[in-house]
Scaffold this active site. Structure first.
Site, PDB file in Angstrom:
ATOM      1  N   ARG A   8     142.589  50.352  79.966  1.00 59.87           N
ATOM      2  CA  ARG A   8     141.389  49.965  80.716  1.00 59.87           C
ATOM      3  C   ARG A   8     140.321  51.062  80.710  1.00 59.87           C
ATOM      4  O   ARG A   8     139.180  50.812  81.090  1.00 59.87           O
ATOM      5  CB  ARG A   8     141.762  49.596  82.154  1.00 59.87           C
ATOM      6  CG  ARG A   8     142.389  48.213  82.269  1.00 59.87           C
ATOM      7  CD  ARG A   8     142.710  47.860  83.710  1.00 59.87           C
ATOM      8  NE  ARG A   8     143.933  48.515  84.163  1.00 59.87           N
ATOM      9  CZ  ARG A   8     144.395  48.454  85.414  1.00 59.87           C
ATOM     10  NH1 ARG A   8     143.711  47.778  86.333  1.00 59.87           N
ATOM     11  NH2 ARG A   8     145.516  49.064  85.740  1.00 59.87           N
ATOM     12  N   ASN A 227     141.965  54.013  86.802  1.00 63.70           N
ATOM     13  CA  ASN A 227     142.271  53.117  85.695  1.00 63.70           C
ATOM     14  C   ASN A 227     141.082  52.818  84.800  1.00 63.70           C
ATOM     15  O   ASN A 227     141.255  52.366  83.670  1.00 63.70           O
ATOM     16  CB  ASN A 227     142.828  51.798  86.234  1.00 63.70           C
ATOM     17  CG  ASN A 227     144.174  51.979  86.905  1.00 63.70           C
ATOM     18  OD1 ASN A 227     145.116  52.473  86.287  1.00 63.70           O
ATOM     19  ND2 ASN A 227     144.268  51.614  88.168  1.00 63.70           N
ATOM     20  N   ARG A 334     126.138  84.655  77.843  1.00 64.94           N
ATOM     21  CA  ARG A 334     127.408  84.087  77.410  1.00 64.94           C
ATOM     22  C   ARG A 334     128.364  85.167  76.919  1.00 64.94           C
ATOM     23  O   ARG A 334     127.968  86.295  76.662  1.00 64.94           O
ATOM     24  CB  ARG A 334     127.193  83.037  76.305  1.00 64.94           C
ATOM     25  CG  ARG A 334     126.551  83.589  75.032  1.00 64.94           C
ATOM     26  CD  ARG A 334     126.159  82.470  74.081  1.00 64.94           C
ATOM     27  NE  ARG A 334     125.502  82.952  72.874  1.00 64.94           N
ATOM     28  CZ  ARG A 334     126.109  83.195  71.717  1.00 64.94           C
ATOM     29  NH1 ARG A 334     127.425  83.003  71.608  1.00 64.94           N
ATOM     30  NH2 ARG A 334     125.444  83.619  70.675  1.00 64.94           N
ATOM     31  N   ASN A 378     113.603  99.582  78.813  1.00 61.54           N
ATOM     32  CA  ASN A 378     112.749  98.403  78.686  1.00 61.54           C
ATOM     33  C   ASN A 378     112.838  97.857  77.266  1.00 61.54           C
ATOM     34  O   ASN A 378     112.634  98.589  76.290  1.00 61.54           O
ATOM     35  CB  ASN A 378     111.294  98.738  79.007  1.00 61.54           C
ATOM     36  CG  ASN A 378     110.449  97.470  79.088  1.00 61.54           C
ATOM     37  OD1 ASN A 378     110.480  96.751  80.080  1.00 61.54           O
ATOM     38  ND2 ASN A 378     109.692  97.204  78.031  1.00 61.54           N
ATOM     39  N   ALA A 381     109.201  92.361  74.096  1.00 59.79           N
ATOM     40  CA  ALA A 381     109.273  90.960  73.670  1.00 59.79           C
ATOM     41  C   ALA A 381     109.578  90.859  72.180  1.00 59.79           C
ATOM     42  O   ALA A 381     109.069  91.627  71.365  1.00 59.79           O
ATOM     43  CB  ALA A 381     107.959  90.261  73.986  1.00 59.79           C
ATOM     44  N   SER A 406     107.785  95.889  71.180  1.00 59.23           N
ATOM     45  CA  SER A 406     107.828  94.457  70.868  1.00 59.23           C
ATOM     46  C   SER A 406     108.131  94.225  69.390  1.00 59.23           C
ATOM     47  O   SER A 406     107.680  94.972  68.517  1.00 59.23           O
ATOM     48  CB  SER A 406     106.487  93.813  71.219  1.00 59.23           C
ATOM     49  OG  SER A 406     106.247  93.872  72.599  1.00 59.23           O
TER      50      SER A 406
END
Length: 452
Positions: A8, A227, A334, A378, A381, A406
Protein backbone atom coordinates in the site's frame (compact mmCIF):
# COMPACT_ATOMS: atom_id res chain seq x y z
CA UNK A 1 8.88 -8.08 12.07
CA UNK A 2 10.36 -6.22 9.10
CA UNK A 3 10.08 -8.62 6.18
CA UNK A 4 7.14 -7.21 4.21
CA UNK A 5 7.29 -4.91 1.19
CA UNK A 6 4.22 -2.88 2.18
CA UNK A 7 2.26 -2.87 -1.07
CA UNK A 8 0.00 0.00 0.00
CA UNK A 9 3.02 2.30 0.12
CA UNK A 10 3.15 1.99 -3.69
CA UNK A 11 6.92 1.85 -3.50
CA UNK A 12 9.83 -0.27 -4.63
CA UNK A 13 11.38 0.39 -1.23
CA UNK A 14 10.54 -1.89 1.71
CA UNK A 15 8.08 -0.13 4.01
CA UNK A 16 10.31 -0.19 7.10
CA UNK A 17 13.01 1.71 5.18
CA UNK A 18 10.79 4.73 4.61
CA UNK A 19 11.86 7.53 6.93
CA UNK A 20 10.03 9.30 9.73
CA UNK A 21 11.76 12.17 11.52
CA UNK A 22 14.86 11.50 9.45
CA UNK A 23 15.25 7.84 10.44
CA UNK A 24 13.92 4.57 8.95
CA UNK A 25 10.70 3.28 10.54
CA UNK A 26 12.48 0.13 11.71
CA UNK A 27 15.02 2.14 13.70
CA UNK A 28 12.28 3.79 15.79
CA UNK A 29 10.89 0.39 16.79
CA UNK A 30 14.35 -1.05 17.48
CA UNK A 31 15.18 1.92 19.67
CA UNK A 32 12.03 1.39 21.77
CA UNK A 33 12.80 -2.33 22.05
CA UNK A 34 16.37 -1.69 23.21
CA UNK A 35 15.18 0.48 26.08
CA UNK A 36 13.47 -2.61 27.56
CA UNK A 37 16.94 -4.12 28.10
CA UNK A 38 16.17 -7.42 26.34
CA UNK A 39 18.67 -10.21 25.93
CA UNK A 40 18.63 -9.55 22.22
CA UNK A 41 16.55 -7.95 19.48
CA UNK A 42 15.75 -10.25 16.55
CA UNK A 43 14.80 -8.54 13.29
CA UNK A 44 12.91 -10.69 10.80
CA UNK A 45 13.87 -9.57 7.29
CA UNK A 46 12.62 -10.52 3.84
CA UNK A 47 12.14 -7.90 1.14
CA UNK A 48 15.40 -5.99 0.65
CA UNK A 49 16.88 -7.92 3.57
CA UNK A 50 20.40 -6.57 3.04
CA UNK A 51 19.18 -2.98 2.97
CA UNK A 52 17.10 -3.43 6.13
CA UNK A 53 20.04 -5.00 7.97
CA UNK A 54 22.31 -2.18 6.83
CA UNK A 55 19.81 0.43 8.02
CA UNK A 56 19.60 -1.11 11.49
CA UNK A 57 23.37 -1.49 11.80
CA UNK A 58 23.91 2.11 10.70
CA UNK A 59 21.49 3.42 13.31
CA UNK A 60 23.00 1.34 16.13
CA UNK A 61 26.70 1.27 15.34
CA UNK A 62 27.60 1.37 19.04
CA UNK A 63 25.47 -1.68 19.88
CA UNK A 64 25.87 -4.17 17.01
CA UNK A 65 25.88 -7.19 19.35
CA UNK A 66 22.34 -6.43 20.53
CA UNK A 67 20.82 -7.38 17.16
CA UNK A 68 20.40 -10.61 15.23
CA UNK A 69 18.73 -10.99 11.85
CA UNK A 70 16.41 -13.78 10.77
CA UNK A 71 15.52 -14.41 7.12
CA UNK A 72 11.89 -15.07 6.17
CA UNK A 73 12.39 -16.87 2.86
CA UNK A 74 8.85 -16.39 1.59
CA UNK A 75 6.37 -13.84 2.86
CA UNK A 76 3.54 -16.14 3.90
CA UNK A 77 2.08 -14.10 6.72
CA UNK A 78 2.94 -12.88 10.19
CA UNK A 79 2.84 -16.37 11.68
CA UNK A 80 5.41 -17.53 9.17
CA UNK A 81 7.56 -14.48 9.98
CA UNK A 82 7.74 -15.37 13.68
CA UNK A 83 8.21 -19.06 12.86
CA UNK A 84 11.38 -18.08 10.98
CA UNK A 85 12.94 -17.26 14.36
CA UNK A 86 12.30 -20.72 15.86
CA UNK A 87 15.85 -22.01 15.46
CA UNK A 88 17.44 -18.96 17.03
CA UNK A 89 14.98 -18.88 19.96
CA UNK A 90 14.72 -22.63 20.58
CA UNK A 91 15.50 -23.55 24.17
CA UNK A 92 15.12 -20.02 25.51
CA UNK A 93 12.81 -19.68 28.47
CA UNK A 94 11.00 -16.50 29.33
CA UNK A 95 8.96 -13.98 27.37
CA UNK A 96 9.15 -13.09 23.69
CA UNK A 97 7.73 -9.74 22.64
CA UNK A 98 6.62 -9.44 19.02
CA UNK A 99 6.61 -5.97 17.43
CA UNK A 100 5.84 -4.76 13.93
CA UNK A 101 8.51 -2.70 12.24
CA UNK A 102 6.03 -0.06 11.09
CA UNK A 103 4.86 1.21 14.52
CA UNK A 104 7.36 4.03 15.04
CA UNK A 105 5.68 6.00 17.84
CA UNK A 106 5.34 3.20 20.37
CA UNK A 107 6.88 4.18 23.70
CA UNK A 108 9.04 1.98 25.92
CA UNK A 109 6.75 2.84 28.85
CA UNK A 110 3.79 1.36 26.97
CA UNK A 111 5.70 -1.82 26.19
CA UNK A 112 6.72 -2.06 29.84
CA UNK A 113 3.05 -1.97 30.86
CA UNK A 114 2.30 -4.78 28.41
CA UNK A 115 5.06 -6.90 29.96
CA UNK A 116 3.73 -6.16 33.44
CA UNK A 117 0.21 -7.24 32.46
CA UNK A 118 1.61 -10.42 30.92
CA UNK A 119 3.54 -11.28 34.09
CA UNK A 120 0.73 -10.37 36.45
CA UNK A 121 -1.72 -12.78 34.81
CA UNK A 122 0.87 -15.50 34.16
CA UNK A 123 -0.44 -15.59 30.61
CA UNK A 124 0.73 -17.72 27.72
CA UNK A 125 -0.03 -14.74 25.51
CA UNK A 126 -0.87 -11.11 26.16
CA UNK A 127 -1.94 -8.98 23.24
CA UNK A 128 -2.32 -5.22 23.05
CA UNK A 129 -5.58 -3.69 21.86
CA UNK A 130 -7.16 -0.25 21.40
CA UNK A 131 -10.68 0.95 20.66
CA UNK A 132 -11.33 2.89 17.46
CA UNK A 133 -14.34 4.85 16.30
CA UNK A 134 -13.74 3.46 12.82
CA UNK A 135 -12.02 0.06 13.03
CA UNK A 136 -12.34 -0.72 9.31
CA UNK A 137 -9.36 -2.66 8.02
CA UNK A 138 -8.17 -3.95 11.38
CA UNK A 139 -8.38 -7.35 13.05
CA UNK A 140 -11.10 -7.39 15.72
CA UNK A 141 -10.64 -8.73 19.26
CA UNK A 142 -13.62 -11.00 19.91
CA UNK A 143 -14.62 -11.52 23.55
CA UNK A 144 -17.38 -13.45 25.32
CA UNK A 145 -20.07 -11.97 27.57
CA UNK A 146 -17.69 -12.16 30.54
CA UNK A 147 -15.16 -9.99 28.70
CA UNK A 148 -12.76 -12.88 28.20
CA UNK A 149 -10.72 -13.28 25.05
CA UNK A 150 -12.16 -15.63 22.42
CA UNK A 151 -10.23 -14.95 19.21
CA UNK A 152 -8.87 -12.40 16.76
CA UNK A 153 -10.55 -12.17 13.39
CA UNK A 154 -9.15 -10.24 10.45
CA UNK A 155 -11.34 -7.72 8.60
CA UNK A 156 -11.54 -9.81 5.43
CA UNK A 157 -12.55 -12.92 7.36
CA UNK A 158 -14.93 -11.26 9.84
CA UNK A 159 -18.69 -11.74 9.84
CA UNK A 160 -20.98 -8.72 9.68
CA UNK A 161 -21.52 -8.95 13.44
CA UNK A 162 -17.78 -9.19 14.16
CA UNK A 163 -17.12 -6.15 11.98
CA UNK A 164 -19.19 -4.08 14.42
CA UNK A 165 -16.61 -4.67 17.17
CA UNK A 166 -14.55 -1.52 17.84
CA UNK A 167 -11.74 -3.12 19.83
CA UNK A 168 -8.91 -3.97 17.47
CA UNK A 169 -5.68 -5.94 17.68
CA UNK A 170 -2.63 -3.68 17.58
CA UNK A 171 -0.22 -6.43 16.55
CA UNK A 172 2.03 -6.22 19.62
CA UNK A 173 2.25 -9.35 21.77
CA UNK A 174 4.03 -11.03 24.65
CA UNK A 175 4.31 -14.83 24.44
CA UNK A 176 5.62 -17.59 26.63
CA UNK A 177 8.47 -18.67 24.38
CA UNK A 178 8.08 -22.40 25.03
CA UNK A 179 4.40 -22.32 24.04
CA UNK A 180 4.64 -19.92 21.13
CA UNK A 181 6.33 -22.16 18.59
CA UNK A 182 4.28 -25.23 19.43
CA UNK A 183 1.16 -23.18 18.69
CA UNK A 184 2.64 -21.72 15.51
CA UNK A 185 2.99 -25.24 14.10
CA UNK A 186 -0.76 -25.70 14.43
CA UNK A 187 -1.69 -22.68 12.29
CA UNK A 188 -3.49 -23.44 9.04
CA UNK A 189 -3.77 -20.96 6.15
CA UNK A 190 -7.56 -21.17 6.26
CA UNK A 191 -8.24 -17.58 5.25
CA UNK A 192 -8.91 -15.54 2.14
CA UNK A 193 -5.21 -14.63 1.83
CA UNK A 194 -3.87 -18.18 2.18
CA UNK A 195 -1.42 -16.93 4.81
CA UNK A 196 -0.29 -18.08 8.23
CA UNK A 197 -1.68 -15.53 10.67
CA UNK A 198 0.07 -14.88 13.97
CA UNK A 199 -3.35 -13.73 15.15
CA UNK A 200 -4.46 -17.38 15.19
CA UNK A 201 -1.97 -18.24 17.94
CA UNK A 202 -3.91 -16.71 20.87
CA UNK A 203 -6.99 -18.71 19.84
CA UNK A 204 -4.96 -21.92 19.63
CA UNK A 205 -3.47 -21.34 23.06
CA UNK A 206 -6.93 -20.51 24.44
CA UNK A 207 -8.28 -23.80 23.11
CA UNK A 208 -5.53 -25.62 24.99
CA UNK A 209 -6.60 -24.06 28.27
CA UNK A 210 -3.88 -21.43 28.45
CA UNK A 211 -4.53 -17.96 29.80
CA UNK A 212 -4.82 -15.20 27.19
CA UNK A 213 -4.67 -11.64 28.49
CA UNK A 214 -5.60 -8.44 26.70
CA UNK A 215 -3.92 -5.15 27.60
CA UNK A 216 -6.09 -2.33 26.25
CA UNK A 217 -4.06 0.82 25.59
CA UNK A 218 -5.65 4.27 25.55
CA UNK A 219 -3.65 5.96 22.77
CA UNK A 220 -4.46 4.51 19.37
CA UNK A 221 -2.13 6.83 17.46
CA UNK A 222 0.90 5.76 19.48
CA UNK A 223 0.51 2.10 18.55
CA UNK A 224 -0.75 2.58 14.99
CA UNK A 225 1.16 1.22 12.05
CA UNK A 226 1.97 3.11 8.87
CA UNK A 227 0.57 1.57 5.72
CA UNK A 228 0.38 4.40 3.16
CA UNK A 229 2.36 7.48 2.24
CA UNK A 230 -0.56 9.60 3.40
CA UNK A 231 -0.30 8.04 6.87
CA UNK A 232 3.47 8.56 6.82
CA UNK A 233 2.92 12.26 6.11
CA UNK A 234 0.38 12.48 8.95
CA UNK A 235 2.86 10.92 11.38
CA UNK A 236 5.63 13.25 10.19
CA UNK A 237 3.38 16.23 10.81
CA UNK A 238 2.47 14.93 14.26
CA UNK A 239 6.10 14.40 15.28
CA UNK A 240 7.06 17.83 13.96
CA UNK A 241 4.23 19.62 15.78
CA UNK A 242 5.07 17.88 19.05
CA UNK A 243 8.76 18.75 18.71
CA UNK A 244 8.13 22.42 17.97
CA UNK A 245 5.63 22.71 20.82
CA UNK A 246 8.06 21.08 23.26
CA UNK A 247 10.86 23.46 22.26
CA UNK A 248 8.59 26.48 22.71
CA UNK A 249 7.22 25.41 26.09
CA UNK A 250 10.20 23.67 27.68
CA UNK A 251 13.21 25.36 26.06
CA UNK A 252 12.05 28.93 25.46
CA UNK A 253 12.53 28.89 21.68
CA UNK A 254 10.62 31.36 19.47
CA UNK A 255 9.17 30.07 16.21
CA UNK A 256 7.97 32.91 13.97
CA UNK A 257 5.68 30.48 12.15
CA UNK A 258 5.49 27.12 13.98
CA UNK A 259 3.57 25.47 11.15
CA UNK A 260 6.48 26.04 8.77
CA UNK A 261 9.40 24.85 10.87
CA UNK A 262 10.92 21.39 10.49
CA UNK A 263 12.91 20.26 13.52
CA UNK A 264 14.22 16.78 14.34
CA UNK A 265 12.95 15.38 17.61
CA UNK A 266 16.60 14.73 18.54
CA UNK A 267 17.73 18.32 17.95
CA UNK A 268 18.47 20.66 20.87
CA UNK A 269 17.76 24.38 20.63
CA UNK A 270 18.67 26.90 23.33
CA UNK A 271 16.71 29.60 25.12
CA UNK A 272 15.81 32.84 23.30
CA UNK A 273 16.79 31.45 19.92
CA UNK A 274 14.51 32.64 17.11
CA UNK A 275 13.60 30.28 14.26
CA UNK A 276 12.16 31.91 11.13
CA UNK A 277 9.83 30.14 8.63
CA UNK A 278 10.97 27.27 6.39
CA UNK A 279 13.96 26.36 8.54
CA UNK A 280 15.05 22.69 8.59
CA UNK A 281 16.99 21.48 11.64
CA UNK A 282 17.86 17.82 11.18
CA UNK A 283 19.58 14.96 12.98
CA UNK A 284 21.45 15.52 16.24
CA UNK A 285 21.94 19.24 15.68
CA UNK A 286 22.61 21.38 18.76
CA UNK A 287 21.89 25.13 18.64
CA UNK A 288 22.85 27.38 21.55
CA UNK A 289 21.13 30.31 23.23
CA UNK A 290 20.08 33.62 21.66
CA UNK A 291 20.72 32.55 18.06
CA UNK A 292 18.72 33.72 15.06
CA UNK A 293 18.13 31.27 12.22
CA UNK A 294 16.64 33.01 9.21
CA UNK A 295 14.31 31.79 6.49
CA UNK A 296 15.23 28.85 4.30
CA UNK A 297 18.20 27.62 6.38
CA UNK A 298 18.99 23.91 6.55
CA UNK A 299 21.19 22.60 9.40
CA UNK A 300 22.09 18.89 9.61
CA UNK A 301 24.04 17.15 12.39
CA UNK A 302 25.88 20.32 13.36
CA UNK A 303 26.74 22.28 16.51
CA UNK A 304 25.93 25.97 16.67
CA UNK A 305 27.18 28.10 19.57
CA UNK A 306 25.50 30.99 21.38
CA UNK A 307 24.48 34.27 19.75
CA UNK A 308 25.05 32.98 16.23
CA UNK A 309 23.21 34.52 13.28
CA UNK A 310 22.61 32.34 10.22
CA UNK A 311 21.09 34.41 7.45
CA UNK A 312 18.69 33.35 4.72
CA UNK A 313 19.12 30.18 2.65
CA UNK A 314 22.31 28.78 4.16
CA UNK A 315 23.15 25.06 4.29
CA UNK A 316 25.20 23.70 7.19
CA UNK A 317 26.13 19.98 7.17
CA UNK A 318 28.23 18.16 9.77
CA UNK A 319 29.92 21.36 10.89
CA UNK A 320 30.62 23.44 13.99
CA UNK A 321 30.05 27.16 14.47
CA UNK A 322 31.32 28.78 17.68
CA UNK A 323 29.83 31.68 19.67
CA UNK A 324 29.09 35.07 18.10
CA UNK A 325 29.63 34.00 14.50
CA UNK A 326 27.65 35.13 11.47
CA UNK A 327 26.93 33.04 8.38
CA UNK A 328 25.34 33.91 5.06
CA UNK A 329 23.14 34.61 3.29
CA UNK A 330 23.49 31.77 0.77
CA UNK A 331 26.54 30.20 2.43
CA UNK A 332 27.39 26.49 2.51
CA UNK A 333 29.37 24.76 5.28
CA UNK A 334 30.05 21.04 4.98
CA UNK A 335 32.31 18.10 5.86
CA UNK A 336 33.43 19.20 9.32
CA UNK A 337 33.81 22.89 8.56
CA UNK A 338 34.68 24.77 11.77
CA UNK A 339 34.31 28.44 12.62
CA UNK A 340 35.91 29.83 15.77
CA UNK A 341 34.45 32.70 17.83
CA UNK A 342 33.41 35.86 15.97
CA UNK A 343 34.28 34.46 12.56
CA UNK A 344 32.14 35.61 9.63
CA UNK A 345 31.24 33.78 6.44
CA UNK A 346 29.18 35.88 4.04
CA UNK A 347 27.32 35.81 0.73
CA UNK A 348 27.88 32.76 -1.48
CA UNK A 349 30.85 31.42 0.47
CA UNK A 350 31.44 27.65 0.57
CA UNK A 351 33.53 26.17 3.35
CA UNK A 352 34.45 22.51 3.04
CA UNK A 353 36.55 20.58 5.56
CA UNK A 354 38.19 23.80 6.70
CA UNK A 355 38.93 25.59 9.97
CA UNK A 356 38.35 29.34 10.13
CA UNK A 357 40.07 31.10 13.01
CA UNK A 358 38.75 33.57 15.55
CA UNK A 359 37.60 36.86 14.08
CA UNK A 360 38.46 35.86 10.50
CA UNK A 361 36.15 37.08 7.73
CA UNK A 362 35.30 35.74 4.29
CA UNK A 363 32.50 37.95 3.10
CA UNK A 364 31.80 37.22 -0.57
CA UNK A 365 31.88 34.63 -3.36
CA UNK A 366 34.64 32.39 -2.05
CA UNK A 367 35.54 28.67 -1.91
CA UNK A 368 37.58 27.49 1.07
CA UNK A 369 38.32 23.76 0.81
CA UNK A 370 40.79 21.75 2.92
CA UNK A 371 42.03 25.00 4.43
CA UNK A 372 43.28 26.03 7.85
CA UNK A 373 42.95 29.78 8.41
CA UNK A 374 44.29 31.61 11.43
CA UNK A 375 42.94 34.49 13.51
CA UNK A 376 42.09 37.97 12.32
CA UNK A 377 42.51 37.16 8.64
CA UNK A 378 40.48 38.71 5.81
CA UNK A 379 39.64 36.67 2.71
CA UNK A 380 38.77 38.89 -0.25
CA UNK A 381 35.87 38.32 -2.63
CA UNK A 382 36.35 35.64 -5.26
CA UNK A 383 39.15 33.80 -3.46
CA UNK A 384 39.50 30.09 -4.30
CA UNK A 385 41.63 27.48 -2.57
CA UNK A 386 42.53 25.30 -5.55
CA UNK A 387 42.76 22.12 -3.54
CA UNK A 388 42.32 19.42 -6.22
CA UNK A 389 44.99 18.54 -8.78
CA UNK A 390 42.86 16.01 -10.64
CA UNK A 391 43.90 13.10 -8.44
CA UNK A 392 44.30 14.26 -4.84
CA UNK A 393 43.12 16.97 -2.46
CA UNK A 394 45.78 19.21 -0.94
CA UNK A 395 45.75 21.58 2.07
CA UNK A 396 46.02 25.35 2.16
CA UNK A 397 47.34 27.01 5.33
CA UNK A 398 46.75 30.71 5.91
CA UNK A 399 48.27 32.02 9.12
CA UNK A 400 47.10 34.83 11.43
CA UNK A 401 46.39 38.40 10.28
CA UNK A 402 46.76 37.69 6.58
CA UNK A 403 45.06 39.80 3.89
CA UNK A 404 44.03 37.80 0.83
CA UNK A 405 43.21 40.14 -2.06
CA UNK A 406 40.08 39.73 -4.17
CA UNK A 407 40.15 37.03 -6.84
CA UNK A 408 43.24 35.32 -5.40
CA UNK A 409 43.82 31.70 -6.46
CA UNK A 410 45.70 29.69 -3.82
CA UNK A 411 47.07 26.59 -5.59
CA UNK A 412 47.50 23.91 -2.92
CA UNK A 413 49.56 22.66 -1.27
CA UNK A 414 50.53 26.15 -0.19
CA UNK A 415 51.14 28.22 2.97
CA UNK A 416 50.66 31.96 3.41
CA UNK A 417 52.67 33.23 6.36
CA UNK A 418 51.57 35.46 9.22
CA UNK A 419 50.80 39.05 8.24
CA UNK A 420 51.29 38.43 4.50
CA UNK A 421 49.24 40.14 1.79
CA UNK A 422 48.26 38.93 -1.70
CA UNK A 423 47.36 41.43 -4.38
CA UNK A 424 44.06 41.23 -6.23
CA UNK A 425 44.06 38.61 -8.96
CA UNK A 426 47.16 36.81 -7.68
CA UNK A 427 47.77 33.15 -8.47
CA UNK A 428 49.77 31.84 -5.53
CA UNK A 429 51.66 28.66 -6.40
CA UNK A 430 54.48 28.84 -3.82
CA UNK A 431 54.59 29.45 -0.09
CA UNK A 432 54.42 33.11 0.90
CA UNK A 433 56.81 34.14 3.71
CA UNK A 434 55.42 36.06 6.71
CA UNK A 435 55.03 39.85 6.39
CA UNK A 436 55.39 39.75 2.60
CA UNK A 437 53.33 41.29 -0.21
CA UNK A 438 52.96 39.10 -3.29
CA UNK A 439 51.08 39.79 -6.53
CA UNK A 440 50.82 38.66 -10.13
CA UNK A 441 50.41 35.49 -12.18
CA UNK A 442 52.19 33.58 -10.82
CA UNK A 443 52.47 35.61 -7.63
CA UNK A 444 55.90 37.04 -6.89
CA UNK A 445 57.27 38.86 -3.88
CA UNK A 446 56.89 42.63 -4.21
CA UNK A 447 58.10 43.84 -0.84
CA UNK A 448 58.51 43.09 2.82
CA UNK A 449 55.92 44.52 5.17
CA UNK A 450 56.41 46.09 8.54
CA UNK A 451 54.65 44.95 11.68
CA UNK A 452 51.77 47.24 12.60
Amino acid sequence: MAAGLGTRMKSNCAKVLHKLDGRPLISHVCRAALQLEPRSVYVVVGHQAAEVQAAVKKEFTSQPDRFAFVQQREQCGTGDAVMAAEDILRGNNGTVMVLSGDVPLVKPATLTKLIAAHSLQTAACTLMSVRLENPTGYGRVVKNDAGEFVKIVEQKDASDEERQIREINVGIYCFDNTKLFAALKQIKPNNSQGEYYLTDVPGILKSQGDTIAVYQHNDAREVSGINTRAELAEFENLVRRNTVRRLMIESGVTFVDPSHAYVSSEAQVGRDTVIHPDVHIEGNTVIGDACEIHQGVRIVNSRIGNRVTIKDHCVVFDSEIADDCAVGPFAHLRMNARMDERAVVGNFVEVKKSHIGRGTKSMHLTYLGDATIGEGTNIGAGTVTCNYDGKNKHPTIIEDHVRIGSDTMLVAPVRVGRGAVTGAGSVVTKDVPPMTLVAGVPAREKKKLEEE
